[in-house]
Design a protein around this motif. Structure first.
Motif, PDB file in Angstrom:
ATOM      1  N   PRO A 150     119.185 117.907  45.222  1.00 34.92           N
ATOM      2  CA  PRO A 150     118.578 118.860  44.706  1.00 34.92           C
ATOM      3  C   PRO A 150     119.290 119.164  43.320  1.00 34.92           C
ATOM      4  CG  PRO A 150     119.781 119.977  46.390  1.00 34.92           C
ATOM      5  CD  PRO A 150     119.837 118.356  46.722  1.00 34.92           C
ATOM      6  N   VAL A 151     118.337 119.590  42.559  1.00 33.30           N
ATOM      7  CA  VAL A 151     118.800 120.061  41.057  1.00 33.30           C
ATOM      8  C   VAL A 151     119.391 121.549  41.410  1.00 33.30           C
ATOM      9  CG1 VAL A 151     118.091 120.713  38.779  1.00 33.30           C
ATOM     10  CG2 VAL A 151     117.120 118.580  39.995  1.00 33.30           C
ATOM     11  N   PRO A 152     120.590 121.727  40.933  1.00 33.12           N
ATOM     12  CA  PRO A 152     121.279 123.082  40.908  1.00 33.12           C
ATOM     13  C   PRO A 152     120.648 123.977  40.327  1.00 33.12           C
ATOM     14  CG  PRO A 152     123.042 121.425  40.680  1.00 33.12           C
ATOM     15  CD  PRO A 152     121.690 120.474  40.590  1.00 33.12           C
ATOM     16  N   GLY A 153     120.646 125.143  40.915  1.00 35.34           N
ATOM     17  CA  GLY A 153     119.961 126.532  40.318  1.00 35.34           C
ATOM     18  C   GLY A 153     118.470 126.474  40.536  1.00 35.34           C
ATOM     19  N   THR A 154     117.930 125.441  41.343  1.00 38.02           N
ATOM     20  CA  THR A 154     116.305 125.495  41.759  1.00 38.02           C
ATOM     21  C   THR A 154     116.238 126.072  43.106  1.00 38.02           C
ATOM     22  OG1 THR A 154     116.502 123.344  42.785  1.00 38.02           O
ATOM     23  CG2 THR A 154     116.223 123.430  40.236  1.00 38.02           C
ATOM     24  N   ARG A 155     114.896 126.656  43.261  1.00 46.67           N
ATOM     25  CA  ARG A 155     114.622 126.999  44.678  1.00 46.67           C
ATOM     26  C   ARG A 155     114.648 126.068  45.518  1.00 46.67           C
ATOM     27  NH1 ARG A 155     109.570 129.062  44.025  1.00 46.67           N
ATOM     28  NH2 ARG A 155     109.971 131.186  44.285  1.00 46.67           N
ATOM     29  N   THR A 156     114.419 124.726  45.240  1.00 49.42           N
ATOM     30  CA  THR A 156     114.735 123.765  46.069  1.00 49.42           C
ATOM     31  C   THR A 156     115.987 123.401  46.784  1.00 49.42           C
ATOM     32  OG1 THR A 156     112.802 122.277  45.072  1.00 49.42           O
ATOM     33  CG2 THR A 156     114.390 121.061  46.503  1.00 49.42           C
ATOM     34  N   ALA A 157     117.087 123.690  45.839  1.00 51.40           N
ATOM     35  CA  ALA A 157     118.271 123.500  46.071  1.00 51.40           C
ATOM     36  C   ALA A 157     118.675 124.709  47.108  1.00 51.40           C
ATOM     37  CB  ALA A 157     119.200 123.807  44.920  1.00 51.40           C
ATOM     38  N   ARG A 158     118.241 126.027  46.790  1.00 49.56           N
ATOM     39  CA  ARG A 158     118.714 126.923  47.674  1.00 49.56           C
ATOM     40  C   ARG A 158     117.994 127.075  49.047  1.00 49.56           C
ATOM     41  NH1 ARG A 158     116.830 129.927  42.826  1.00 49.56           N
ATOM     42  NH2 ARG A 158     114.960 130.493  43.924  1.00 49.56           N
TER      43      ARG A 158
ATOM     44  N   GLU B 225     111.813 113.532  44.197  1.00 43.46           N
ATOM     45  CA  GLU B 225     111.531 114.042  45.561  1.00 43.46           C
ATOM     46  C   GLU B 225     111.114 115.338  45.830  1.00 43.46           C
ATOM     47  OE1 GLU B 225     112.066 112.419  48.480  1.00 43.46           O
ATOM     48  OE2 GLU B 225     112.345 110.355  47.550  1.00 43.46           O
ATOM     49  N   ALA B 226     110.998 116.460  44.783  1.00 44.86           N
ATOM     50  CA  ALA B 226     110.705 117.583  44.909  1.00 44.86           C
ATOM     51  C   ALA B 226     110.407 118.235  43.442  1.00 44.86           C
ATOM     52  CB  ALA B 226     111.525 118.766  45.409  1.00 44.86           C
ATOM     53  N   LEU B 227     109.289 119.125  43.322  1.00 47.38           N
ATOM     54  CA  LEU B 227     109.071 119.546  41.990  1.00 47.38           C
ATOM     55  C   LEU B 227     108.576 120.984  42.331  1.00 47.38           C
ATOM     56  CD1 LEU B 227     105.456 120.026  41.887  1.00 47.38           C
ATOM     57  CD2 LEU B 227     105.703 117.298  41.643  1.00 47.38           C
ATOM     58  N   GLU B 228     108.687 121.853  41.323  1.00 44.10           N
ATOM     59  CA  GLU B 228     108.332 123.196  41.350  1.00 44.10           C
ATOM     60  C   GLU B 228     107.613 123.527  40.005  1.00 44.10           C
ATOM     61  OE1 GLU B 228     111.825 125.776  41.818  1.00 44.10           O
ATOM     62  OE2 GLU B 228     112.758 124.342  43.324  1.00 44.10           O
ATOM     63  N   TYR B 229     106.596 124.362  40.162  1.00 49.28           N
ATOM     64  CA  TYR B 229     105.947 125.005  39.019  1.00 49.28           C
ATOM     65  C   TYR B 229     106.791 126.199  38.254  1.00 49.28           C
ATOM     66  CZ  TYR B 229     101.495 122.895  40.358  1.00 49.28           C
ATOM     67  OH  TYR B 229     100.410 122.280  40.763  1.00 49.28           O
ATOM     68  N   THR B 230     106.774 125.932  36.868  1.00 44.42           N
ATOM     69  CA  THR B 230     107.750 126.931  36.291  1.00 44.42           C
ATOM     70  C   THR B 230     107.247 128.477  36.147  1.00 44.42           C
ATOM     71  OG1 THR B 230     106.839 126.118  34.336  1.00 44.42           O
ATOM     72  CG2 THR B 230     108.662 124.966  34.897  1.00 44.42           C
ATOM     73  N   CYS B 231     105.938 128.504  36.306  1.00 39.14           N
ATOM     74  CA  CYS B 231     105.170 129.829  36.182  1.00 39.14           C
ATOM     75  C   CYS B 231     104.435 130.372  37.078  1.00 39.14           C
ATOM     76  CB  CYS B 231     104.202 129.761  34.867  1.00 39.14           C
ATOM     77  SG  CYS B 231     105.288 129.433  33.130  1.00 39.14           S
ATOM     78  N   HIS B 232     104.746 130.161  38.406  1.00 36.40           N
ATOM     79  CA  HIS B 232     104.092 130.672  39.391  1.00 36.40           C
ATOM     80  C   HIS B 232     105.295 131.309  40.576  1.00 36.40           C
ATOM     81  CE1 HIS B 232     101.778 130.319  43.190  1.00 36.40           C
ATOM     82  NE2 HIS B 232     100.630 130.222  42.302  1.00 36.40           N
ATOM     83  N   THR B 233     104.734 132.235  41.236  1.00 40.34           N
ATOM     84  CA  THR B 233     105.636 133.046  42.147  1.00 40.34           C
ATOM     85  C   THR B 233     106.262 132.042  43.094  1.00 40.34           C
ATOM     86  OG1 THR B 233     104.684 135.082  41.834  1.00 40.34           O
ATOM     87  CG2 THR B 233     105.970 134.923  43.588  1.00 40.34           C
ATOM     88  N   PHE B 234     105.338 131.176  43.852  1.00 44.70           N
ATOM     89  CA  PHE B 234     105.881 130.410  44.918  1.00 44.70           C
ATOM     90  C   PHE B 234     104.832 129.094  44.684  1.00 44.70           C
ATOM     91  CE2 PHE B 234     106.465 127.853  48.425  1.00 44.70           C
ATOM     92  CZ  PHE B 234     107.864 127.990  49.008  1.00 44.70           C
TER      93      PHE B 234
END
Length: 247
Positions: A156-164, A199-208
């Motif tokens: 995981p990329v450090p500091g991301t929700r995925t990492a947590r 292997e994972a992605l997140e939206y930058t402007c969405h709560t979840f």
């Protein structure tokens, strides 16, 4: 919140056989998906393909949405001709799930994309896919045996929700021959395989709103689904408060 969050999970629409004589079109969902949702304390409801115009009405009744794995997306959605190894398109499912995703993003409903679901998120945001990953990475380790999940490590990329949410876990259950190539607008890559595959992605402007290329429902990988359910419960509470204030 005085009720369990209601999480919708998308399904296949395909021919199926059961019992001694039945062979009919069926809305299918591997049992691991509802069990996964239930394990986080939520209620699961299946969302078979429907008229896309109904998507906003359906999402309005949900607290969260899971875009499940399944067939390859139609390459026409990202402006490409099909690769010889790309599966036959399933336009009914593509249209329905894109409409559900759009409605969820518009309403702030928490969303988790799994495998195909993550790819759908990327394509919906204007990204593209590698239609046959072995052509790009030079091996078939993401899907070595059809119908069998295989473990491989992700970083995981450090500091991301995925990492947590992953915590100390690095091995994930994989079964895919396609993957994100060009990221869509408003998305960030939050985990990679050793060969560089996103292997994972997140939206930058969405709560979840996040996607994982692997199948967390096949392991005791509960961090992701618990986070979705917690976000869904928190949103339901906010909505209830807003409704009382407006009354």
């Amino acid at each position: 919140m005085d009720r369990q969050p209601l999480i919708g999970v998308t399904t296949y629409l395909t021919e199926a056989r059961w019992g001694a004589a039945w062979a009919l079109p069926a809305a299918l969902l591997p049992a691991a998906y509802p069990r996964y949702v239930q394990s986080a304390g939520a209620l699961a409801v299946m969302l078979p393909p429907d008229d896309p115009s109904a998507a906003a009405t359906v999402v309005a009744r949900l607290d969260g949405l899971v875009l499940a794995g399944g067939e390859d997306l139609d390459p026409a959605l990202y402006g490409e001709d099909p690769h010889p190894r790309t599966g036959a398109p399933v336009p009914e499912r593509d249209r329905w799930e894109r409409a559900l995703l759009a409605a969820a993003l518009d309403s702030g409903t928490p969303v988790l994309g799994i495998c195909r679901g993550m790819q759908l998120m990327n394509v919906h945001a204007g990204g593209s896919l590698d239609q046959h990953l072995p052509d790009t990475v030079g091996h078939g380790a993401h899907n070595p045996t059809a119908g069998v999940f295989t473990d491989h490590p992700v970083t995981p990329v450090p500091g991301t929700r995925t990492a947590r949410l992953l915590g100390a876990r690095t091995g994930v259950a994989t079964h895919h021959h396609q993957a994100v190539r060009r990221l869509g607008e408003g998305l960030i890559a939050t985990a990679h395989a050793a060969d560089g595959t996103i292997e994972a992605l997140e939206y930058t402007c969405h709560t979840f709103a996040m996607g994982v290329q692997w199948h967390p429902e096949m392991h005791d990988d509960l961090g992701v689904i618990r986070a979705l359910v917690e976000a869904a419960a928190a949103r339901a509470v906010r909505c209830a408060v807003d409704q009382r204030r407006a009354a």
